[in-house]
Design a protein around this motif. Structure first.
Motif, short mmCIF file in Angstrom:
data_model
loop_
_atom_site.label_atom_id
_atom_site.label_comp_id
_atom_site.label_asym_id
_atom_site.label_seq_id
_atom_site.Cartn_x
_atom_site.Cartn_y
_atom_site.Cartn_z
N VAL A 209 44.24 -16.94 52.84
CA VAL A 209 43.21 -16.88 51.79
C VAL A 209 42.66 -15.46 51.68
N LEU A 213 43.06 -12.82 48.45
CA LEU A 213 41.91 -12.28 47.73
C LEU A 213 41.70 -10.79 48.02
N ARG A 300 26.22 -30.80 17.99
CA ARG A 300 25.73 -31.55 19.14
C ARG A 300 24.20 -31.53 19.09
N ASN A 304 17.74 -31.23 25.59
CA ASN A 304 16.32 -31.46 25.82
C ASN A 304 16.05 -31.32 27.30
N LYS A 305 15.54 -30.19 27.67
CA LYS A 305 15.31 -29.94 29.11
C LYS A 305 14.08 -30.71 29.55
N LYS A 306 14.28 -31.49 30.58
CA LYS A 306 13.17 -32.32 31.05
C LYS A 306 12.40 -31.65 32.17
N SER A 307 13.12 -31.22 33.17
CA SER A 307 12.44 -30.55 34.29
C SER A 307 13.46 -29.72 35.03
N PRO A 309 15.22 -29.10 38.30
CA PRO A 309 15.37 -29.73 39.62
C PRO A 309 15.33 -28.74 40.77
N TYR A 310 15.53 -27.43 40.43
CA TYR A 310 15.60 -26.46 41.51
C TYR A 310 14.25 -25.83 41.82
N LYS A 312 10.66 -25.63 43.09
CA LYS A 312 9.94 -26.33 44.19
C LYS A 312 8.59 -26.84 43.70
#
Lengths: 312, 386
Positions: A209, A213, A300, A304-307, A309-310, A312
């Motif tokens: 690997v 790379l 589309r 609608n962004k609700k919250s 999650p990242y 704190k």
């Protein structure tokens, strides 16, 4: 000039391609893999008879239908008997990397896999396999010394050499299966035996690997450096600064500075943003509705962004 | 009349024996609850909704109890059923390469091309795969099973499905669900490790802004990437070939329609089919085993190792770099190829310590190189163990 160069390049490429191609091996697809002449205690056919048999192998990675293929026996006297595999029988299909057995019982009425000849237990037999167009695929001459229940088989499916089988327990007849019986999970078993804790795998795999790379990194570092140099050179050339004594200094200025200067000059020269018109006219646009032009079917929904999650 | 009533009664009893209520087991109930948790996490917490909704609903579909002996051809493991036909894309391994085609067509490798040393972070994070491989061996799994479990640490769902379908088909459901679950839980797993392994000085390192990458470089990248990685690991060809092909469609600039199809409708269709069928493959009878529990544990462990190795690698790498070229170790976690979630974590954690230090574009470098690295690692495991 360019066209002639291109033509020469193509010609050279064609010659290289031709020279690197191997000559097509006519024996590469379907082969005679194993033959048992004197069958007294070996494989039974579907009628419960002990007949001599000829095993064919499909060495390709796709199914091959041998309908129309010709299997011939040439006797010691020079007589040839040819059996043509019938069309319209599914049993003539050999799956990828698989084998089929053809019983040499001189009774083709027993099915598609029963040849119209039998093998001579005394004297030698010469077998020829040809495709539906008559092109030779394989040819095998059996030794006359083959005993009861002994076969003449390729050492492995990939090999061209044959050996006599059935004399010892370690070297058995392999009707309808791979001649070179080996551990098919050899790689995994090898790791199981020699790398019980997985350290060997981890070291080997991580090295690969990193190597992959790392090579990619080195190549793109070089390409990146070249690209940066070229773009700077192009910018200097377009500004007529090649050979200028301050060329080196200019080459170290980042592209963003040139972009900012160019934008400022463009705005100054074209009187952009001097005095804007203060009259804004908005005309109402009317369009007759049609489902074909309706945007609601083509767009589309706005996310609608609700919250977060990242958060704190 | 009595005979007729008896006939009706028998029919009803027969019907009852076909219903889900009559065939339900505690295992079904557990799996249905897991499916509902996935849907909850996707809808309420927005954790990887594109994956968790299809997988969660797939778990519900796959765990509706029915009479297996009736030959209704409805179960995913019943040959010829609709679900079984759709599941062929998973078992034959052709959904994952198509997903990779879409990923290639939507990935911008500019960050990586402008700062190619970030590729090495993507390689370092693959330690997670082989750490989990070693632990799986120690727990008694066969090498091929351990390889399939280890790939969870690559944090790449399609790669995990592709490899497990080849090396350990019986564990594929557990591996796929585990991989996607932990990818969704990257925001929970990674930040504590990143904070633990870095000091306050390292967290505020500002990296040089990436340079503008030319069109030529962008076109060359997928071609050289394919040739180099696949000559090295030909067994990675299905995944790497499609990844770089998709990227060339995007970057060539002349196949816009094809690129848009690959990164839009095509990847959407395959994601739906892959998610639903992987979810449905977790039938309680197949899924609720001690092995699945171990796989979940190993999955978490592999993510921890991958994140740790990425961050520590950057710290070691920094020792050899000039001051102006230092890398912020908070992007080390992005070597875990959960694109783009782990890069977003770098950004979010970085902003906590310096609200003006934007790490996202830098983190995308190791993030996409992690995709290449995990596909290469999968190719190596396939080559060694199959």
């Amino acid at each position: 000039m360019n066209k002639s160069k291109l033509g020469l390049f193509l010609l050279a490429f064609l010659l290289m391609s031709l020279s690197s191609c191997k000559q097509q091996d006519s024996n590469s697809k379907i082969l005679i893999n194993e033959v048992l002449v004197n069958n007294t205690d070996n494989y039974l056919d579907e009628y419960g008879m002990h007949d001599g048999w000829i095993e064919l192998v499909n060495r390709t990675y796709k199914s091959v239908n041998i309908a129309g293929y010709q299997l011939s026996k040439i006797t010691a006297q020079g007589d040839t008997i040819t059996y043509v595999f019938p069309k319209g029988d599914t049993r003539t299909m050999i799956q990828a990397k698989q084998h089929i057995l053809i019983f040499a019982d001189a009774n083709p009425y027993h099915g598609a896999l029963h040849a119209s000849f039998s093998l001579d237990t005394i004297g030698s037999n010469r077998l020829i396999l040809a495709d539906a167009g008559g092109q030779l695929l394989d040819e095998v001459t059996l030794p006359s010394t083959l005993g009861e229940n002994e076969s003449y088989a390729r050492i492995s499916e990939k090999a061209n050499n044959f050996e006599v089988r059935g004399k010892t327990r370690a070297n058995q007849v392999t009707a309808g299966s791979i001649n070179d019986l080996k551990d098919h999970n050899a790689k995994a078993n090898n790791f199981k035996k020699n790398d019980k804790d997985g350290v060997g795998m981890a070291i080997t795999a991580m090295s690969v690997v990193f190597t992959g790379l790392l090579l990619l990194y080195l190549i793109f570092r070089t390409i990146g450096n070249l690209s940066v140099k070229l773009s700077k050179r192009r910018a200097l050339r377009s500004a007529g600064l090649i050979g200028h004594k301050k060329e080196e200094d200019l080459a170290t200025i980042p592209g963003e500075v040139f972009a900012a200067i160019a934008t400022a000059l463009h705005e100054a020269q074209n009187d952009v943003h001097d005095i804007e018109s203060t009259i804004l006219t908005i005309n109402k646009v009317k369009r007759s509705y049609s489902p074909w032009s309706s945007k609601i079917y083509g767009l589309r929904q706005t996310p609608n962004k609700k919250s977060n999650p990242y958060k704190k | 009349m009595g005979e007729f009533l008896s006939f009706i009664g028998n029919n009803l009893a027969d019907f009852w024996s076909y219903t889900g209520f009559a065939n339900a087991t505690p295992g079904h109930v557990v799996m249905l609850l897991i499916g509902l948790v996935f849907i909850y996490l996707a809808v309420e917490k927005e954790f990887e909704p594109m994956l968790l909704i299809p997988i969660g609903f797939g778990i519900l579909i796959g765990n509706i109890p029915f009479n297996m002996d009736a030959g209704l051809k409805v179960g995913i493991y019943e040959q010829g059923s609709v679900l079984n036909i759709l599941y062929q894309g998973v078992t034959s391994g052709w959904y994952p390469p198509l997903i990779f085609l879409g990923i290639g067509a939507m990935t911008d490798f500019s960050a990586l091309i402008s700062n190619p040393k970030l590729m090495l972070i993507g390689a370092a994070a693959q330690f997670g795969i082989f750490g989990a491989y070693m632990i799986a061996l120690a727990l008694g799994f066969e090498p091929s099973q351990a390889g399939a479990i280890g790939i969870i640490g690559g944090a790449d769902g399609p790669t995990a499905i592709f490899l497990s379908s080849k090396l350990a088909p019986n564990l594929m459901g557990a591996i796929a669900v585990s991989a996607y679950s932990y990818m969704a839980l990257v925001p929970v797993i990674q930040p504590p490790i990143m904070r633990l392994l870095t000091n306050s000085k390292e967290r505020v390192i500002r990296m040089k802004p990436p340079r503008a990458v030319s069109h030529t470089e962008k076109v060359i990248f997928p071609i050289i990437g394919l040739l180099l990685t696949c000559f090295l690991v030909p067994s990675g060809l299905p995944l790497l070939g499609m990844l770089f092909f998709g990227n060339l469609l995007k970057e060539s600039g002349v196949t816009r329609r094809l690129a848009e199809t690959a990164r839009g409708p095509l990847i959407d269709v395959i994601t739906i089919l892959l998610g639903v069928t992987v979810g449905a493959s977790t039938q309680a009878s197949e899924f609720l085993t001690w092995d699945s529990v171990l796989i979940f544990g190993l999955g978490a462990f592999s993510f921890v190792i991958a994140t740790t190795s990425g961050v520590i690698f950057v710290k070691i790498f920094n020792i050899f770099l000039k001051k102006e070229n230092k890398i912020n170790p908070l992007i080390g976690n992005a070597g875990v190829s959960a694109v783009p979630d782990s890069a977003r974590i770098s950004q979010v954690v970085g902003l906590e310590y310096d609200p003006t230090n934007y790490l996202l574009m830098h983190a995308m470098g190791p993030n996409v190189s992690g995709v290449i690295g995990s596909a290469v690692a999968a190719g190596i495991l396939l080559g060694f163990l199959m």
